[in-house]
Motif scaffolding. Sequence first.
Motif, PDB file in Angstrom:
ATOM      1  N   ASP A   1       0.813  -1.221   0.000  1.00  0.00           N
ATOM      2  CA  ASP A   1       0.000   0.000   0.000  1.00  0.00           C
ATOM      3  C   ASP A   1       0.844   1.267   0.000  1.00  0.00           C
ATOM      4  O   ASP A   1       0.327   2.361   0.192  1.00  0.00           O
ATOM      5  CB  ASP A   1      -0.964   0.012   1.182  1.00  0.00           C
ATOM      6  N   HIS A   2       2.154   1.127  -0.224  1.00  0.00           N
ATOM      7  CA  HIS A   2       3.017   2.304  -0.296  1.00  0.00           C
ATOM      8  C   HIS A   2       2.832   2.982  -1.652  1.00  0.00           C
ATOM      9  O   HIS A   2       3.004   2.366  -2.702  1.00  0.00           O
ATOM     10  CB  HIS A   2       4.475   1.904  -0.109  1.00  0.00           C
ATOM     11  N   VAL A   3       2.444   4.247  -1.629  1.00  0.00           N
ATOM     12  CA  VAL A   3       2.192   4.994  -2.859  1.00  0.00           C
ATOM     13  C   VAL A   3       3.032   6.265  -2.850  1.00  0.00           C
ATOM     14  O   VAL A   3       3.152   6.939  -1.816  1.00  0.00           O
ATOM     15  CB  VAL A   3       0.695   5.370  -2.991  1.00  0.00           C
ATOM     16  N   ARG A   4       3.617   6.596  -4.002  1.00  0.00           N
ATOM     17  CA  ARG A   4       4.390   7.824  -4.154  1.00  0.00           C
ATOM     18  C   ARG A   4       3.588   8.782  -5.037  1.00  0.00           C
ATOM     19  O   ARG A   4       3.201   8.439  -6.148  1.00  0.00           O
ATOM     20  CB  ARG A   4       5.757   7.534  -4.765  1.00  0.00           C
ATOM     21  N   LEU A   5       3.357   9.994  -4.526  1.00  0.00           N
ATOM     22  CA  LEU A   5       2.654  11.023  -5.278  1.00  0.00           C
ATOM     23  C   LEU A   5       3.598  12.204  -5.491  1.00  0.00           C
ATOM     24  O   LEU A   5       4.119  12.773  -4.533  1.00  0.00           O
ATOM     25  CB  LEU A   5       1.415  11.536  -4.530  1.00  0.00           C
TER      26      LEU A   5
ATOM     27  N   PRO B   1      -1.900   3.969   7.314  1.00  0.00           N
ATOM     28  CA  PRO B   1      -2.493   5.281   6.984  1.00  0.00           C
ATOM     29  C   PRO B   1      -1.584   6.449   7.377  1.00  0.00           C
ATOM     30  O   PRO B   1      -1.957   7.308   8.172  1.00  0.00           O
ATOM     31  CB  PRO B   1      -3.784   5.268   7.795  1.00  0.00           C
ATOM     32  N   THR B   2      -0.377   6.468   6.835  1.00  0.00           N
ATOM     33  CA  THR B   2       0.603   7.494   7.180  1.00  0.00           C
ATOM     34  C   THR B   2       1.014   8.254   5.932  1.00  0.00           C
ATOM     35  O   THR B   2       1.317   7.654   4.902  1.00  0.00           O
ATOM     36  CB  THR B   2       1.858   6.849   7.809  1.00  0.00           C
ATOM     37  N   TRP B   3       1.058   9.586   6.047  1.00  0.00           N
ATOM     38  CA  TRP B   3       1.459  10.453   4.942  1.00  0.00           C
ATOM     39  C   TRP B   3       2.750  11.174   5.328  1.00  0.00           C
ATOM     40  O   TRP B   3       2.883  11.644   6.452  1.00  0.00           O
ATOM     41  CB  TRP B   3       0.383  11.490   4.651  1.00  0.00           C
ATOM     42  N   ARG B   4       3.677  11.287   4.370  1.00  0.00           N
ATOM     43  CA  ARG B   4       4.931  11.995   4.606  1.00  0.00           C
ATOM     44  C   ARG B   4       5.243  12.882   3.412  1.00  0.00           C
ATOM     45  O   ARG B   4       5.102  12.461   2.264  1.00  0.00           O
ATOM     46  CB  ARG B   4       6.095  11.012   4.823  1.00  0.00           C
ATOM     47  N   CYS B   5       5.673  14.102   3.704  1.00  0.00           N
ATOM     48  CA  CYS B   5       6.088  15.040   2.650  1.00  0.00           C
ATOM     49  C   CYS B   5       7.608  15.197   2.745  1.00  0.00           C
ATOM     50  O   CYS B   5       8.127  15.652   3.764  1.00  0.00           O
ATOM     51  CB  CYS B   5       5.398  16.379   2.856  1.00  0.00           C
ATOM     52  N   ARG B   6       8.298  14.789   1.689  1.00  0.00           N
ATOM     53  CA  ARG B   6       9.748  14.652   1.764  1.00  0.00           C
ATOM     54  C   ARG B   6      10.550  15.891   1.386  1.00  0.00           C
ATOM     55  O   ARG B   6      11.631  16.112   1.902  1.00  0.00           O
ATOM     56  CB  ARG B   6      10.205  13.494   0.864  1.00  0.00           C
ATOM     57  N   ASN B   7      10.071  16.666   0.438  1.00  0.00           N
ATOM     58  CA  ASN B   7      10.964  17.694  -0.130  1.00  0.00           C
ATOM     59  C   ASN B   7      10.235  18.967  -0.514  1.00  0.00           C
ATOM     60  O   ASN B   7      10.270  19.404  -1.649  1.00  0.00           O
ATOM     61  CB  ASN B   7      11.691  17.130  -1.370  1.00  0.00           C
ATOM     62  N   TRP B   8       9.546  19.571   0.452  1.00  0.00           N
ATOM     63  CA  TRP B   8       8.855  20.828   0.165  1.00  0.00           C
ATOM     64  C   TRP B   8       9.862  21.872  -0.325  1.00  0.00           C
ATOM     65  O   TRP B   8      10.835  22.169   0.372  1.00  0.00           O
ATOM     66  CB  TRP B   8       8.146  21.330   1.407  1.00  0.00           C
ATOM     67  N   PRO B   9       9.679  22.437  -1.516  1.00  0.00           N
ATOM     68  CA  PRO B   9      10.662  23.377  -2.068  1.00  0.00           C
ATOM     69  C   PRO B   9      10.854  24.600  -1.161  1.00  0.00           C
ATOM     70  O   PRO B   9       9.893  25.243  -0.761  1.00  0.00           O
ATOM     71  CB  PRO B   9      10.062  23.785  -3.404  1.00  0.00           C
ATOM     72  N   GLY B  10      12.092  24.898  -0.826  1.00  0.00           N
ATOM     73  CA  GLY B  10      12.385  26.078  -0.041  1.00  0.00           C
ATOM     74  C   GLY B  10      11.919  26.000   1.387  1.00  0.00           C
ATOM     75  O   GLY B  10      11.753  27.023   2.052  1.00  0.00           O
ATOM     76  N   GLU B  11      11.704  24.778   1.908  1.00  0.00           N
ATOM     77  CA  GLU B  11      11.174  24.638   3.258  1.00  0.00           C
ATOM     78  C   GLU B  11      12.053  25.344   4.274  1.00  0.00           C
ATOM     79  O   GLU B  11      13.259  25.241   4.263  1.00  0.00           O
ATOM     80  CB  GLU B  11      11.077  23.152   3.624  1.00  0.00           C
TER      81      GLU B  11
ATOM     82  N   VAL C   1       5.326  13.187  -2.069  1.00  0.00           N
ATOM     83  CA  VAL C   1       4.485  12.820  -0.928  1.00  0.00           C
ATOM     84  C   VAL C   1       4.345  11.302  -0.942  1.00  0.00           C
ATOM     85  O   VAL C   1       4.065  10.709  -1.991  1.00  0.00           O
ATOM     86  CB  VAL C   1       3.096  13.485  -1.018  1.00  0.00           C
ATOM     87  N   GLU C   2       4.537  10.677   0.207  1.00  0.00           N
ATOM     88  CA  GLU C   2       4.447   9.224   0.289  1.00  0.00           C
ATOM     89  C   GLU C   2       3.337   8.816   1.250  1.00  0.00           C
ATOM     90  O   GLU C   2       3.187   9.402   2.323  1.00  0.00           O
ATOM     91  CB  GLU C   2       5.778   8.644   0.762  1.00  0.00           C
ATOM     92  N   TYR C   3       2.592   7.815   0.813  1.00  0.00           N
ATOM     93  CA  TYR C   3       1.533   7.248   1.641  1.00  0.00           C
ATOM     94  C   TYR C   3       1.877   5.802   1.982  1.00  0.00           C
ATOM     95  O   TYR C   3       2.270   5.037   1.103  1.00  0.00           O
ATOM     96  CB  TYR C   3       0.202   7.280   0.911  1.00  0.00           C
ATOM     97  N   GLY C   4       1.714   5.433   3.260  1.00  0.00           N
ATOM     98  CA  GLY C   4       1.943   4.058   3.679  1.00  0.00           C
ATOM     99  C   GLY C   4       3.407   3.787   4.004  1.00  0.00           C
ATOM    100  O   GLY C   4       4.281   4.622   3.758  1.00  0.00           O
TER     101      GLY C   4
END
Length: 204
Positions: A3-7, A193-203, A187-190
């Motif tokens: 169920d790991h999805v990359r968006l 039911p876990t969501w992670r945002c890896r590389n927000w530009p200019g964070e 953005v990665e899911y799984g």
Amino acid sequence: MNDHVRLHCLRHAESENVVTGTAGAQPSAALTARGRTQAAEAGLRLGGEGITHVYAGTAVRACQTAAIVARTLGLTSGVTVVSGLEEVGLGRLEGSRDPAVRARTAEVLRAWVVDGALDEAVGDGESGHTVTARVTAALTSLVTAHPGGTIAVIGHVASLTTGLGALCGLGGRVWGAPLPHAVPVLVEYGPGPTWRCRNWPGEC
């Protein structure tokens, strides 16, 4: 089942409403010439990521960006339009070019993302509750449809920031670093039911 999805989530490329400073969802605003170039560059940037499908919100500029990205990636499946990813609606203030309206829009977005004050709205426009609910529902439907997959999703700066902020718990981390046009955010899911945002530009 995996169920790991990359968006790879993107704000649409530069569009006419941005150039003219027109506020609101503006569904009929098209890409500029610069925007079409940005979209093609985004497609090149995403090459090799294994993207199997491209999704877009209903606005013209999102669909145009998605079509160029899909074509650059060589995808034959085209683009699927998904409701719920539209930009924040401003009600009677939709289409305003008043700087005060744009300032209020930024103020409300900050209240949503940083303070979690989802009751706030611009005039009689959408509340943060409404925007968060529709964007998270749209993204959740996409990960459900692509278990183990990798997709691209084209949306808008305020609604994506609000929705991803809620799903990934971004909060004040990303305030002051608005999504640039056509720059992918992974953005990665799984698993689970876990969501992670890896590389927000200019964070920040």
